[in-house]
Design a protein around this motif. Sequence first.
Motif, PDB file in Angstrom:
ATOM      1  N   SER A   1      39.833  73.439  95.666  1.00 30.31           N
ATOM      2  CA  SER A   1      40.532  73.202  94.407  1.00 30.31           C
ATOM      3  C   SER A   1      41.912  73.856  94.363  1.00 30.31           C
ATOM      4  CB  SER A   1      39.689  73.703  93.243  1.00 30.31           C
ATOM      5  OG  SER A   1      39.490  75.095  93.372  1.00 30.31           O
ATOM      6  N   ASP A   2      42.226  74.683  95.368  1.00 32.64           N
ATOM      7  CA  ASP A   2      43.544  75.315  95.393  1.00 32.64           C
ATOM      8  C   ASP A   2      44.620  74.257  95.565  1.00 32.64           C
ATOM      9  OD1 ASP A   2      42.463  77.803  95.113  1.00 32.64           O
ATOM     10  OD2 ASP A   2      42.730  78.385  97.214  1.00 32.64           O
ATOM     11  N   ARG A   3      45.661  74.361  94.741  1.00 30.10           N
ATOM     12  CA  ARG A   3      46.786  73.427  94.873  1.00 30.10           C
ATOM     13  C   ARG A   3      47.667  73.874  96.023  1.00 30.10           C
ATOM     14  NH1 ARG A   3      49.331  72.300  88.949  1.00 30.10           N
ATOM     15  NH2 ARG A   3      47.573  71.196  88.080  1.00 30.10           N
ATOM     16  N   SER A   4      47.972  72.954  96.889  1.00 29.34           N
ATOM     17  CA  SER A   4      48.956  73.234  97.923  1.00 29.34           C
ATOM     18  C   SER A   4      49.803  71.980  98.078  1.00 29.34           C
ATOM     19  CB  SER A   4      48.279  73.589  99.255  1.00 29.34           C
ATOM     20  OG  SER A   4      47.502  72.511  99.703  1.00 29.34           O
ATOM     21  N   PRO A   5      51.101  72.114  98.159  1.00 29.20           N
ATOM     22  CA  PRO A   5      51.953  70.932  98.260  1.00 29.20           C
ATOM     23  C   PRO A   5      51.577  70.071  99.463  1.00 29.20           C
ATOM     24  CG  PRO A   5      53.263  72.883  97.850  1.00 29.20           C
ATOM     25  CD  PRO A   5      51.861  73.347  98.137  1.00 29.20           C
ATOM     26  N   ALA A   6      51.488  68.781  99.207  1.00 30.77           N
ATOM     27  CA  ALA A   6      51.112  67.847 100.263  1.00 30.77           C
ATOM     28  C   ALA A   6      52.322  67.356 101.031  1.00 30.77           C
ATOM     29  CB  ALA A   6      50.376  66.651  99.651  1.00 30.77           C
ATOM     30  N   GLY A   7      53.514  67.767 100.645  1.00 30.03           N
ATOM     31  CA  GLY A   7      54.715  67.281 101.314  1.00 30.03           C
ATOM     32  C   GLY A   7      55.168  65.970 100.716  1.00 30.03           C
ATOM     33  N   PRO A   8      56.141  65.327 101.339  1.00 29.43           N
ATOM     34  CA  PRO A   8      56.610  64.047 100.812  1.00 29.43           C
ATOM     35  C   PRO A   8      55.489  63.014 100.829  1.00 29.43           C
ATOM     36  CG  PRO A   8      58.136  64.900 102.448  1.00 29.43           C
ATOM     37  CD  PRO A   8      56.906  65.760 102.492  1.00 29.43           C
ATOM     38  N   LEU A   9      55.326  62.327  99.708  1.00 26.12           N
ATOM     39  CA  LEU A   9      54.279  61.321  99.567  1.00 26.12           C
ATOM     40  C   LEU A   9      54.890  59.948  99.358  1.00 26.12           C
ATOM     41  CD1 LEU A   9      51.950  63.250  97.090  1.00 26.12           C
ATOM     42  CD2 LEU A   9      51.582  62.911  99.548  1.00 26.12           C
ATOM     43  N   TYR A  10      54.146  58.944  99.721  1.00 25.23           N
ATOM     44  CA  TYR A  10      54.499  57.562  99.415  1.00 25.23           C
ATOM     45  C   TYR A  10      53.814  57.246  98.090  1.00 25.23           C
ATOM     46  CZ  TYR A  10      56.045  57.266 104.245  1.00 25.23           C
ATOM     47  OH  TYR A  10      56.690  57.478 105.430  1.00 25.23           O
ATOM     48  N   VAL A  11      54.605  57.110  97.026  1.00 28.91           N
ATOM     49  CA  VAL A  11      54.077  56.955  95.679  1.00 28.91           C
ATOM     50  C   VAL A  11      54.252  55.507  95.237  1.00 28.91           C
ATOM     51  CG1 VAL A  11      54.312  57.713  93.277  1.00 28.91           C
ATOM     52  CG2 VAL A  11      54.626  59.355  95.152  1.00 28.91           C
ATOM     53  N   PRO A  12      53.141  54.829  94.872  1.00 29.40           N
ATOM     54  CA  PRO A  12      53.262  53.446  94.400  1.00 29.40           C
ATOM     55  C   PRO A  12      53.998  53.399  93.066  1.00 29.40           C
ATOM     56  CG  PRO A  12      50.977  54.194  94.304  1.00 29.40           C
ATOM     57  CD  PRO A  12      51.772  55.295  94.917  1.00 29.40           C
ATOM     58  N   VAL A  13      54.878  52.418  92.937  1.00 27.69           N
ATOM     59  CA  VAL A  13      55.671  52.263  91.714  1.00 27.69           C
ATOM     60  C   VAL A  13      55.576  50.826  91.230  1.00 27.69           C
ATOM     61  CG1 VAL A  13      57.305  54.111  92.287  1.00 27.69           C
ATOM     62  CG2 VAL A  13      57.799  51.778  93.002  1.00 27.69           C
ATOM     63  N   ARG A  14      55.998  50.650  90.003  1.00 31.58           N
ATOM     64  CA  ARG A  14      56.114  49.310  89.424  1.00 31.58           C
ATOM     65  C   ARG A  14      57.500  49.187  88.815  1.00 31.58           C
ATOM     66  NH1 ARG A  14      55.810  50.067  84.104  1.00 31.58           N
ATOM     67  NH2 ARG A  14      54.694  51.869  83.347  1.00 31.58           N
ATOM     68  N   PRO A  15      58.066  47.986  88.860  1.00 32.66           N
ATOM     69  CA  PRO A  15      59.395  47.812  88.272  1.00 32.66           C
ATOM     70  C   PRO A  15      59.325  47.929  86.755  1.00 32.66           C
ATOM     71  CG  PRO A  15      58.569  45.733  89.152  1.00 32.66           C
ATOM     72  CD  PRO A  15      57.559  46.774  89.482  1.00 32.66           C
ATOM     73  N   GLY A  16      60.354  48.514  86.187  1.00 38.03           N
ATOM     74  CA  GLY A  16      60.431  48.661  84.738  1.00 38.03           C
ATOM     75  C   GLY A  16      61.832  48.346  84.262  1.00 38.03           C
ATOM     76  N   PRO A  17      62.057  48.379  82.969  1.00 34.42           N
ATOM     77  CA  PRO A  17      63.377  48.041  82.438  1.00 34.42           C
ATOM     78  C   PRO A  17      64.472  49.018  82.862  1.00 34.42           C
ATOM     79  CG  PRO A  17      61.914  48.807  80.685  1.00 34.42           C
ATOM     80  CD  PRO A  17      61.094  48.702  81.930  1.00 34.42           C
ATOM     81  N   SER A  18      64.091  50.256  83.171  1.00 31.73           N
ATOM     82  CA  SER A  18      65.082  51.256  83.563  1.00 31.73           C
ATOM     83  C   SER A  18      65.008  51.610  85.041  1.00 31.73           C
ATOM     84  CB  SER A  18      64.879  52.536  82.747  1.00 31.73           C
ATOM     85  OG  SER A  18      65.018  52.266  81.379  1.00 31.73           O
ATOM     86  N   GLY A  19      64.363  50.786  85.825  1.00 33.39           N
ATOM     87  CA  GLY A  19      64.176  51.068  87.244  1.00 33.39           C
ATOM     88  C   GLY A  19      62.701  51.083  87.579  1.00 33.39           C
ATOM     89  N   CYS A  20      62.312  51.976  88.462  1.00 36.55           N
ATOM     90  CA  CYS A  20      60.915  52.059  88.884  1.00 36.55           C
ATOM     91  C   CYS A  20      60.180  53.150  88.121  1.00 36.55           C
ATOM     92  CB  CYS A  20      60.831  52.358  90.378  1.00 36.55           C
ATOM     93  SG  CYS A  20      61.404  51.003  91.398  1.00 36.55           S
ATOM     94  N   ALA A  21      58.893  52.924  87.904  1.00 36.01           N
ATOM     95  CA  ALA A  21      58.028  53.921  87.277  1.00 36.01           C
ATOM     96  C   ALA A  21      56.809  54.120  88.163  1.00 36.01           C
ATOM     97  CB  ALA A  21      57.589  53.452  85.887  1.00 36.01           C
ATOM     98  N   ALA A  22      56.350  55.358  88.279  1.00 36.52           N
ATOM     99  CA  ALA A  22      55.166  55.637  89.087  1.00 36.52           C
ATOM    100  C   ALA A  22      53.962  54.953  88.461  1.00 36.52           C
ATOM    101  CB  ALA A  22      54.928  57.151  89.172  1.00 36.52           C
ATOM    102  N   ARG A  23      53.144  54.328  89.316  1.00 38.74           N
ATOM    103  CA  ARG A  23      51.895  53.736  88.825  1.00 38.74           C
ATOM    104  C   ARG A  23      50.888  54.840  88.574  1.00 38.74           C
ATOM    105  NH1 ARG A  23      49.556  48.958  92.257  1.00 38.74           N
ATOM    106  NH2 ARG A  23      48.006  49.165  90.627  1.00 38.74           N
ATOM    107  N   ILE A  24      50.177  54.725  87.481  1.00 39.66           N
ATOM    108  CA  ILE A  24      49.149  55.685  87.115  1.00 39.66           C
ATOM    109  C   ILE A  24      47.802  54.987  87.293  1.00 39.66           C
ATOM    110  CG2 ILE A  24      48.250  57.162  85.279  1.00 39.66           C
ATOM    111  CD1 ILE A  24      51.093  57.891  86.343  1.00 39.66           C
TER     112      ILE A  24
END
Length: 115
Positions: A13-36
């Motif tokens: 359960s310890d948080r440790s940075p995973a480094g750069p991630l590939y984060v899925p996004v969706r297009p939005g009116p102001s650019g991209c938003a992270a998918r939740i």
Amino acid sequence: MPELQYGDDPEPSDRSPAGPLYVPVRPGPSGCAARIFRTPPGERTAVGFTSEDRLTATLGPDQPWIRLAEPALRALTGPLGITAVTVDPLLSAPAPARTVSPILASAPTRALRTV
């Protein structure tokens, strides 16, 4: 067998940075938003993948993505009340295929009337 010293065996359960991630996004009116996404119990979570191949295998080749460090992803989703970040989710269900039951296919169709 030597005893493990404190710090040799981190808690899962310890948080440790995973480094750069590939984060899925969706297009939005102001650019991209992270998918939740939602976990099986229903908790909202941000999702990141450690490789483009893993993202593509899970979400398909047409899924747009951006690179973000884990702390940046947490900072982005924190104001939304999302505290969980799931890295490399393994279980996902494919989209359901539309099928017609043989019983329904042979049944006569009737128009519905509004009263």
